[in-house]
Design a protein around this motif. Structure first.
Motif, PDB file in Angstrom:
ATOM      1  N   ALA A 315      22.467  -4.396  33.805  1.00  0.00           N
ATOM      2  CA  ALA A 315      23.677  -5.369  33.805  1.00  0.00           C
ATOM      3  C   ALA A 315      23.996  -6.006  35.188  1.00  0.00           C
ATOM      4  CB  ALA A 315      24.728  -4.809  33.019  1.00  0.00           C
ATOM      5  N   ASP A 316      24.307  -5.303  36.262  1.00  0.00           N
ATOM      6  CA  ASP A 316      24.802  -5.692  37.473  1.00  0.00           C
ATOM      7  C   ASP A 316      23.531  -6.661  38.141  1.00  0.00           C
ATOM      8  OD1 ASP A 316      26.961  -4.274  37.226  1.00  0.00           O
ATOM      9  OD2 ASP A 316      26.168  -2.341  38.340  1.00  0.00           O
ATOM     10  N   GLN A 317      22.415  -6.224  37.708  1.00  0.00           N
ATOM     11  CA  GLN A 317      21.279  -7.428  38.327  1.00  0.00           C
ATOM     12  C   GLN A 317      21.552  -8.658  37.547  1.00  0.00           C
ATOM     13  OE1 GLN A 317      19.583  -6.402  40.776  1.00  0.00           O
ATOM     14  NE2 GLN A 317      20.687  -4.432  40.942  1.00  0.00           N
ATOM     15  N   ILE A 318      21.568  -8.677  36.103  1.00  0.00           N
ATOM     16  CA  ILE A 318      21.623  -9.939  35.459  1.00  0.00           C
ATOM     17  C   ILE A 318      23.157 -10.637  35.936  1.00  0.00           C
ATOM     18  CG2 ILE A 318      21.991 -10.993  33.263  1.00  0.00           C
ATOM     19  CD1 ILE A 318      20.119  -8.750  32.192  1.00  0.00           C
ATOM     20  N   ASP A 319      24.292  -9.975  36.099  1.00  0.00           N
ATOM     21  CA  ASP A 319      25.374 -10.514  36.657  1.00  0.00           C
ATOM     22  C   ASP A 319      25.265 -11.377  37.954  1.00  0.00           C
ATOM     23  OD1 ASP A 319      28.257 -11.155  36.550  1.00  0.00           O
ATOM     24  OD2 ASP A 319      28.828  -9.308  37.440  1.00  0.00           O
ATOM     25  N   ALA A 320      24.557 -10.623  38.753  1.00  0.00           N
ATOM     26  CA  ALA A 320      24.453 -11.214  40.181  1.00  0.00           C
ATOM     27  C   ALA A 320      23.535 -12.464  40.107  1.00  0.00           C
ATOM     28  CB  ALA A 320      23.773  -9.928  41.234  1.00  0.00           C
ATOM     29  N   LEU A 321      22.578 -12.393  39.136  1.00  0.00           N
ATOM     30  CA  LEU A 321      21.619 -13.664  39.133  1.00  0.00           C
ATOM     31  C   LEU A 321      22.344 -14.825  38.462  1.00  0.00           C
ATOM     32  CD1 LEU A 321      18.629 -14.746  39.163  1.00  0.00           C
ATOM     33  CD2 LEU A 321      18.535 -14.098  36.592  1.00  0.00           C
ATOM     34  N   ILE A 322      23.223 -14.571  37.452  1.00  0.00           N
ATOM     35  CA  ILE A 322      24.121 -15.550  36.799  1.00  0.00           C
ATOM     36  C   ILE A 322      25.023 -16.419  37.765  1.00  0.00           C
ATOM     37  CG2 ILE A 322      25.477 -16.198  34.838  1.00  0.00           C
ATOM     38  CD1 ILE A 322      23.883 -14.352  33.031  1.00  0.00           C
ATOM     39  N   ALA A 323      25.832 -15.254  38.327  1.00  0.00           N
ATOM     40  CA  ALA A 323      26.922 -15.683  39.148  1.00  0.00           C
ATOM     41  C   ALA A 323      26.545 -16.322  40.453  1.00  0.00           C
ATOM     42  CB  ALA A 323      27.800 -14.476  39.512  1.00  0.00           C
ATOM     43  N   GLY A 324      25.187 -15.674  40.982  1.00  0.00           N
ATOM     44  CA  GLY A 324      24.665 -16.377  42.135  1.00  0.00           C
ATOM     45  C   GLY A 324      23.769 -17.523  41.991  1.00  0.00           C
TER      46      GLY A 324
END
Length: 677
Positions: A315-324
């Motif tokens: 989930a942290d990886q997806i969060d970083a992808l969407i937010a970044g």
């Protein structure tokens, strides 16, 4: 295009065969009750439509899903039938086979699970069985596809093989039954001259057996009073002749005797004395003392995997992808295209933040779906219902009602539909009303968000407590409601299929998981997307027009109306109320709303804002409220459809909100009383 109907007992592999013959995909599970409505696909050679019908032990329906099977034979007469039988349970499966043979339609028998039968030391002589039944019998293993090509070819050749002798399968039920059947059949044939005499005899036998679906059909063809007179006369003569209680029991005895004789001829079970692996495992997993603790440990392991061991990292990886890259890339592209501030805000802060805030939790949802599929395919699902039967009986239900509860952990909509397999109307209605209390995957993003912020070190434990709390509340309400005048007690019985344990097939697990994840993604692209747009607009529009401060927006005004009511339960802010109100569309929208309201670019940023808006006690009270309050719009709709009543749909909303409020109030006020803030 001709129609071929697929019949069989529950959990005999019908849906697996359906998938193999049509190259389509329908949900498969190693437990009874997966199919609760008919599914239609096209055969691989495009020669006919194949209809997968709910499993039934007999054409005499005991539940709503079995009624679908009987009604299909009357309303949509197929060109031919496939009767799939479990080779390891052949004697029991043949009862439905006899009733289908009496229907008089061209039929082929798929002798499934021959590997399981051989493992139990049971050898079936397919040629002898085919000769006695007068229809082709083909050994298959539906899960792997073995024998399905030959079965498909047999379906092509079936019409030419179907001659008068094979179509006229009949057992001699004795002079009294036969005379009544002849009288009824002649009248039915006169009313339906286009149908074959064999069909008229089948309708007559089903009337004598007391099939309610066939009775309703026959009453539309012939005078009901005349039919009743014939049936009463038959019953009186039969009782006077041999003191049997009912004609239905007489038919059952004749069929059972013939089936036993046939089974002894065609099956060699002399090597079946050894204890199977399934029986050895069940000695531990269904043990009255150890069974439930093992189930709870298994649930805990699933939650640890979902949150602590794998889910959060992904989930942290997806969060970083969407937010970044996604958000910044979208902003740069919109600026390059000269988009207005309104358009940029709507797309980046509304759609990407709202939908992306939910997609972040896709890994946890996918892992949970995968583990539920693993439990289903292994055969453990049926054991859970057996373990819970005593507790369910105490609260006024039976073990079969626990199946919809477990399905509800994935989604409440199919769980409500799964209640069709429950025979008793009272228990079926109770189950439908209580299923929404099960913590579906749509609530998981809310739990993950709040538990990750306020209970990071014990996230799996807190989420498991919420799942168990929903179950405890449902069982407590079942006990309360089952003793009320609204739900008068009925005679209840519990019948569950205990399939052998199997190693789940990777492809089946992937398909099951993907179909459920695909449903989540579809919801993200429709309901959650639409909700995010509406929420963003409401949060930026006010009495002064567009661009108002969020505290003076329409969203704040709507939330502010109800905020004082929720102050006693710990979250009397317009932001919390707005998130709960939008959650009626879909529970995931609660997170989307908070993402937009708090304008958080990442989950970490949203967590920081929530930690200043809520205390740990308020957060837990909020999660409990989300667990129990009103079902989502789709669930309310399916409750209305299944109960045929807006009254019960409204009741499901009203009682859920009341229970959620009372329980959240107790948790928050007692927590404050003991000093936990």
């Amino acid at each position: 295009m001709n129609t071929i109907a697929l019949f069989g007992n529950p959990n005999t592999g019908k849906t697996s065969l359906f998938n193999k013959l049509t190259r389509s995909y329908a949900s498969v599970g190693n437990w009874a009750g997966v199919t609760v409505e008919k599914k239609v696909g096209t055969l691989r050679d495009r020669s006919a439509l194949l209809v997968d019908l709910p499993g039934a032990y007999s054409l005499h329906p005991l539940s709503l899903d079995e009624g679908v099977t009987s009604r299909f034979l009357i309303d949509e007469p197929p060109a031919s039938l496939i009767n799939i039988v479990d080779a390891s349970q052949l004697e029991r499966n043949l009862y439905l086979t006899v009733q289908l043979l009496e229907y008089g339609c061209p039929m082929v028998i798929g002798l499934n699970m021959i590997d399981v039968a051989r493992g139990r030391g049971i050898l079936i002589n397919e040629q002898l069985l085919a000769a006695e039944l007068g229809v082709p019998v083909l050994p298959i293993i539906a899960r792997s596809g073995q024998g399905t090509r030959a079965l498909l070819q047999q379906l092509t050749d079936l019409p030419s093989l179907h001659d008068g002798a094979k179509a006229s399968f009949r057992l001699d039920y004795g002079s009294i039954i036969e005379n009544t059947a002849l009288t009824l059949a002649e009248a039915i044939q006169a009313a339906l001259p286009e149908r074959a005499p064999q069909y008229a005899r089948w309708v007559a036998l089903q009337l004598i057996e007391g099939n309610p679906v066939v009775e309703q059909y026959a009453y539309s063809l012939l005078p009901p009073e005349w039919i009743r007179q014939q049936l009463e006369l038959c019953s009186t003569r039969l009782t006077a002749d041999n003191e049997e209680s009912t004609p239905a029991e007489h038919l059952r005895r004749i069929r059972t005797q013939w089936i036993t004789h046939l089974y002894n001829l065609a099956a060699d079970h002399s090597r079946s004395g050894n204890r199977t692996l399934t029986e050895k495992v069940d000695a531990v997993f269904t043990h009255p003392l150890f069974g439930i603790p093992i189930f709870l440990l298994m649930m805990f392991a699933i939650f640890k995997l979902t949150f602590d061991w794998a889910g959060n990292l992904l989930a942290d990886q997806i969060d970083a992808l969407i937010a970044g890259p996604i958000s910044s890339g979208a902003t740069s592209l919109l600026q390059l295209l000269g988009a207005s501030a309104f358009t940029q805000g709507l797309i980046v802060d509304g759609i990407i933040a709202g939908v992306g805030g939910v997609l972040v939790f896709m890994p946890q949802i996918a892992i949970l779906f995968l583990m539920i599929s693993l439990v289903e395919d292994s055969g453990y699902m049926a054991r859970i219902t057996l373990l819970m039967d005593r507790m369910m009986e105490y609260v006024g239900l039976n073990g079969k009602a626990f199946i919809p509860f477990i399905i509800g952990f994935g989604c409440n909509v199919p769980a409500v539909m799964a209640a069709r397999a429950i025979e008793q109307r009272r228990e079926r209605l109770l189950t439908i009303l209580l299923v929404p209390l099960m913590s579906c995957s749509a609530r998981l993003p809310v739990y993950t968000l709040f538990a990750g912020v306020f209970f990071a070190r014990h996230q799996a434990v807190v989420v498991m407590i919420l799942y168990l709390l929903g179950m405890v509340v449902a069982l407590g309400l079942a006990r309360l409601l089952s003793n009320s005048p609204l739900f008068a007690r009925e005679k209840s019985f519990f019948l569950v299929e205990l399939p052998p344990y199997r190693v789940p097939q990777p492809l089946s697990l992937f398909r099951n998981t993907w179909e459920k994840v695909k449903g989540f993604l579809h919801k993200a692209g429709t309901i959650i997307l639409a909700g995010s747009v509406a929420i963003w607009l409401l949060s930026h529009l006010g009495m002064q027009g567009y661009g108002v401060d969020m505290d003076h927006s329409f969203l704040a005004a709507i939330g502010g109306v109800f905020a004082p009511l929720l102050d006693p339960v710990g979250f009397g802010t317009w932001q919390a109320v707005a998130a709960l109100l939008t959650g009626f569309m879909a529970k995931e929208v609660v997170v989307s709303t908070m993402n937009i309201i708090y304008h958080a670019p990442t989950m970490e940023g949203l967590g920081l804002q929530l930690s200043s808006a809520f205390t740990a006690l308020q957060a837990f009270s909020f999660m409990v409220f989300v667990l129990l309050y009103t079902p989502c719009l789709a669930t309310v709709s399916v409750i209305r459809k299944e109960t045929q009543s807006w009254k019960w749909a409204g009741f499901s909303i009203l009682y859920a909100v009341m229970i959620a409020y009372v329980l959240a109030l107790l948790i928050y006020q007692l927590g404050r009383l003991i000093g936990y803030v």
